[in-house]
Design an enzyme around this catalytic site. Structure first.
Site, PDB file in Angstrom:
ATOM      1  N   TYR A   1      87.623 -15.579   0.272  1.00 41.57           N
ATOM      2  CA  TYR A   1      86.955 -15.541  -1.030  1.00 41.57           C
ATOM      3  C   TYR A   1      86.043 -14.329  -1.100  1.00 41.57           C
ATOM      4  O   TYR A   1      85.771 -13.677  -0.081  1.00 41.57           O
ATOM      5  CB  TYR A   1      86.157 -16.827  -1.290  1.00 41.57           C
ATOM      6  CG  TYR A   1      84.841 -16.896  -0.545  1.00 41.57           C
ATOM      7  CD1 TYR A   1      84.807 -17.168   0.821  1.00 41.57           C
ATOM      8  CD2 TYR A   1      83.628 -16.649  -1.190  1.00 41.57           C
ATOM      9  CE1 TYR A   1      83.600 -17.216   1.507  1.00 41.57           C
ATOM     10  CE2 TYR A   1      82.423 -16.695  -0.508  1.00 41.57           C
ATOM     11  CZ  TYR A   1      82.413 -16.987   0.834  1.00 41.57           C
ATOM     12  OH  TYR A   1      81.225 -17.019   1.520  1.00 41.57           O
TER      13      TYR A   1
ATOM     14  N   ARG B   1      87.509  -5.692   1.167  1.00 41.43           N
ATOM     15  CA  ARG B   1      87.173  -6.675   2.216  1.00 41.43           C
ATOM     16  C   ARG B   1      88.098  -7.894   2.132  1.00 41.43           C
ATOM     17  O   ARG B   1      88.532  -8.435   3.145  1.00 41.43           O
ATOM     18  CB  ARG B   1      85.702  -7.099   2.109  1.00 41.43           C
ATOM     19  CG  ARG B   1      85.299  -8.050   3.237  1.00 41.43           C
ATOM     20  CD  ARG B   1      83.813  -8.296   3.283  1.00 41.43           C
ATOM     21  NE  ARG B   1      83.331  -8.941   2.075  1.00 41.43           N
ATOM     22  CZ  ARG B   1      82.050  -9.117   1.780  1.00 41.43           C
ATOM     23  NH1 ARG B   1      81.114  -8.686   2.606  1.00 41.43           N
ATOM     24  NH2 ARG B   1      81.683  -9.711   0.668  1.00 41.43           N
TER      25      ARG B   1
ATOM     26  N   ARG C   1     101.939 -30.620   3.169  1.00 35.32           N
ATOM     27  CA  ARG C   1     100.912 -30.459   4.192  1.00 35.32           C
ATOM     28  C   ARG C   1     101.493 -30.363   5.600  1.00 35.32           C
ATOM     29  O   ARG C   1     102.215 -31.254   6.037  1.00 35.32           O
ATOM     30  CB  ARG C   1      99.918 -31.625   4.131  1.00 35.32           C
ATOM     31  CG  ARG C   1      98.745 -31.433   5.092  1.00 35.32           C
ATOM     32  CD  ARG C   1      97.735 -32.565   5.022  1.00 35.32           C
ATOM     33  NE  ARG C   1      96.621 -32.283   5.916  1.00 35.32           N
ATOM     34  CZ  ARG C   1      96.651 -32.502   7.229  1.00 35.32           C
ATOM     35  NH1 ARG C   1      97.713 -33.028   7.776  1.00 35.32           N
ATOM     36  NH2 ARG C   1      95.606 -32.191   7.979  1.00 35.32           N
TER      37      ARG C   1
ATOM     38  N   HIS D   1     100.165 -28.154   9.366  1.00 37.93           N
ATOM     39  CA  HIS D   1      99.293 -27.118   9.941  1.00 37.93           C
ATOM     40  C   HIS D   1     100.041 -25.797  10.102  1.00 37.93           C
ATOM     41  O   HIS D   1      99.505 -24.727   9.858  1.00 37.93           O
ATOM     42  CB  HIS D   1      98.759 -27.548  11.310  1.00 37.93           C
ATOM     43  CG  HIS D   1      97.720 -28.620  11.239  1.00 37.93           C
ATOM     44  ND1 HIS D   1      98.001 -29.910  10.880  1.00 37.93           N
ATOM     45  CD2 HIS D   1      96.392 -28.601  11.465  1.00 37.93           C
ATOM     46  CE1 HIS D   1      96.910 -30.639  10.899  1.00 37.93           C
ATOM     47  NE2 HIS D   1      95.905 -29.860  11.254  1.00 37.93           N
TER      48      HIS D   1
ATOM     49  N   LYS E   1      85.934 -13.354   5.520  1.00 35.48           N
ATOM     50  CA  LYS E   1      85.171 -14.170   4.557  1.00 35.48           C
ATOM     51  C   LYS E   1      86.032 -15.363   4.154  1.00 35.48           C
ATOM     52  O   LYS E   1      86.574 -15.427   3.042  1.00 35.48           O
ATOM     53  CB  LYS E   1      84.771 -13.311   3.355  1.00 35.48           C
ATOM     54  CG  LYS E   1      83.593 -13.880   2.574  1.00 35.48           C
ATOM     55  CD  LYS E   1      82.999 -12.802   1.689  1.00 35.48           C
ATOM     56  CE  LYS E   1      81.972 -13.299   0.703  1.00 35.48           C
ATOM     57  NZ  LYS E   1      80.839 -14.006   1.264  1.00 35.48           N
TER      58      LYS E   1
ATOM     59  N   GLU F   1      72.748 -13.268  11.679  1.00 38.74           N
ATOM     60  CA  GLU F   1      72.871 -13.144  10.219  1.00 38.74           C
ATOM     61  C   GLU F   1      72.477 -14.459   9.594  1.00 38.74           C
ATOM     62  O   GLU F   1      72.196 -15.436  10.289  1.00 38.74           O
ATOM     63  CB  GLU F   1      74.282 -12.719   9.777  1.00 38.74           C
ATOM     64  CG  GLU F   1      75.355 -13.768   9.938  1.00 38.74           C
ATOM     65  CD  GLU F   1      76.697 -13.386   9.268  1.00 38.74           C
ATOM     66  OE1 GLU F   1      76.730 -12.558   8.350  1.00 38.74           O
ATOM     67  OE2 GLU F   1      77.723 -13.959   9.693  1.00 38.74           O
TER      68      GLU F   1
ATOM     69  N   LEU G   1      79.643 -11.236   9.081  1.00 37.73           N
ATOM     70  CA  LEU G   1      80.396 -10.688   7.961  1.00 37.73           C
ATOM     71  C   LEU G   1      79.960  -9.233   7.736  1.00 37.73           C
ATOM     72  O   LEU G   1      78.756  -8.950   7.739  1.00 37.73           O
ATOM     73  CB  LEU G   1      80.112 -11.503   6.690  1.00 37.73           C
ATOM     74  CG  LEU G   1      81.006 -11.109   5.526  1.00 37.73           C
ATOM     75  CD1 LEU G   1      82.387 -11.743   5.691  1.00 37.73           C
ATOM     76  CD2 LEU G   1      80.412 -11.515   4.196  1.00 37.73           C
TER      77      LEU G   1
HETATM   78  N1  PDD Z   1      77.876 -14.470   0.945  1.00 37.95           N
HETATM   79  N2  PDD Z   1      77.008 -13.017   5.724  1.00 37.95           N
HETATM   80  C1  PDD Z   1      77.601 -14.132   5.247  1.00 37.95           C
HETATM   81  C2  PDD Z   1      77.955 -15.223   6.200  1.00 37.95           C
HETATM   82  C3  PDD Z   1      77.872 -14.248   3.859  1.00 37.95           C
HETATM   83  O1  PDD Z   1      78.475 -15.337   3.378  1.00 37.95           O
HETATM   84  C4  PDD Z   1      77.482 -13.190   2.985  1.00 37.95           C
HETATM   85  C5  PDD Z   1      77.750 -13.233   1.509  1.00 37.95           C
HETATM   86  C6  PDD Z   1      76.860 -12.051   3.537  1.00 37.95           C
HETATM   87  C7  PDD Z   1      76.454 -10.879   2.692  1.00 37.95           C
HETATM   88  O2  PDD Z   1      77.582 -10.146   2.235  1.00 37.95           O
HETATM   89  P1  PDD Z   1      77.564  -9.295   0.894  1.00 37.95           P
HETATM   90  O3  PDD Z   1      76.425  -8.361   0.984  1.00 37.95           O
HETATM   91  O4  PDD Z   1      78.868  -8.609   0.902  1.00 37.95           O
HETATM   92  O5  PDD Z   1      77.406 -10.293  -0.247  1.00 37.95           O
HETATM   93  C8  PDD Z   1      76.653 -12.001   4.915  1.00 37.95           C
HETATM   94  C9  PDD Z   1      78.201 -14.626  -0.460  1.00 37.95           C
HETATM   95  C10 PDD Z   1      77.283 -13.926  -1.383  1.00 37.95           C
HETATM   96  C11 PDD Z   1      78.383 -16.098  -0.754  1.00 37.95           C
HETATM   97  O6  PDD Z   1      78.972 -16.769   0.081  1.00 37.95           O
HETATM   98  O7  PDD Z   1      77.957 -16.568  -1.802  1.00 37.95           O
END
Ligand code: PDD
Length: 288
Positions: free
Chosen positions: A36, A55, A103, A105, A149, A182, A206
């Site tokens: 996402y 990304r 379904r 895996h 992500k 993070e 991320l």
């Molecule tokens: N999240 N680290 C994680 C685990 C994240 O889910 C996000 C962003 C970031 C920051 O990434 P960026 O600067 O590209 O938004 C770092 C989004 C905003 C969300 O899940 O809503």
């Protein structure tokens, strides 16, 4: 209250948001088998569009999702979605999953991916940007592909819920042997003796789009920056702490659990980077 958008885009067409749906056997729903993105819309324009799509494409490749989306064919979809929803300011959320199949895996090949996108209003964070927020530290129980992500967000959801219950705006993940790396949905920076520090890119975090922009802005401002790990102790002893994300932009952190950072107010380098980020947005979108 956040108003419901009028339109969503699902696979190949725009549909009323209230009627838009994914199949029961969408693999994203059953297995978290998808990626996402979240991007900001300022003045009706998407910010960092190509970086976010890139990304997503990289993430989809890393988990071998077959699809036909690209920067070129997604651009008109988002432009039309923003136009239909008259979304001046807000976010666009999109999700790409491994499609629909009975379904199992073991994943099918040659199945069409499922894609959806919609816009949403985004809350005004002015008070937090001004005063800073409290965060908590949580044990990092995530997997070893945090650079993807993916829609598997349960550890993030649980950590951020714990934060909210303690009156905090974010949970920072502490990974055994590495340090604090993070946030649940943000990247982490500290400042010590005039040097900006953020953990290096790896499978543990991320690669934040905002993180990258902030490193570029720091370089342009002549602020020395280091990509290295730091411990909980170094975090607590930092002169400044802030987190970054598409949503919270550059957000000062003034308290970690019960410890106050420095003198408890956003620091000067955080302020400089907030202002430069604001200027970058203005330049991209013709002002807020
Ligand atoms: N999240 N680290 C994680 C685990 C994240 O889910 C996000 C962003 C970031 C920051 O990434 P960026 O600067 O590209 O938004 C770092 C989004 C905003 C969300 O899940 O809503």
């Amino acid at each position: 209250m956040i108003a419901m958008p009028q339109w969503a885009f699902v696979n190949d067409d725009f549909r009323p948001f209230s009627e838009a749906a994914f199949p029961l056997e969408d693999r994203g729903t059953q297995f978290g088998d998808g990626v996402y993105e979240v991007a900001r819309i300022y003045r009706g324009t998407m910010f960092g569009f190509a970086d976010h799509v890139q990304r997503m494409l990289t993430g989809a490749d890393l988990i071998a999702i077959e699809h036909n989306w690209s920067v070129e064919n997604l651009r008109p979809v988002f432009t039309e979605l923003i136009r239909r929803n008259e979304q001046q300011d807000g976010i666009v959320y999109w999700q790409l999953t491994r499609g629909t199949a009975p379904r199992n895996h073991v994943f099918p090949h040659g199945v069409a991916a499922n894609f959806m996108a919609y816009t949403r209003d985004y809350p005004d964070l002015s008070a937090s940007w001004e005063n800073g927020i409290k965060v908590i530290i949580a044990k990092d129980i995530r997997w070893l592909m945090c650079h993807v992500k993916s829609v598997n967000l349960l550890p993030n959801v649980l950590a951020k819920d714990a934060a909210a219950r303690q009156g905090a705006g974010e949970a920072l993940f502490e990974r055994e042997g590495l340090g604090v790396i993070e946030g649940g949905s943000s990247n982490l920076f500290i400042v010590k003796d005039g040097v900006l520090k953020t953990p290096p890119l790896s499978e543990h975090i991320l690669p934040g789009i905002t993180r990258n922009y902030v490193l570029q802005l720091a370089a342009a401002a002549g602020i020395p920056a280091e990509q290295s790990y730091f411990s909980r102790q170094e975090l607590l002893a930092a002169d400044e702490v802030f987190i970054t994300s598409t949503g919270v932009e550059v957000m000062p952190v003034v308290k970690v659990d019960e410890a106050v950072i420095a003198d408890g107010v956003p620091g000067p380098l955080t302020r400089t980077l907030q202002q430069r980020y604001e200027a970058m947005i203005s330049e991209a979108a013709g002002g807020r």
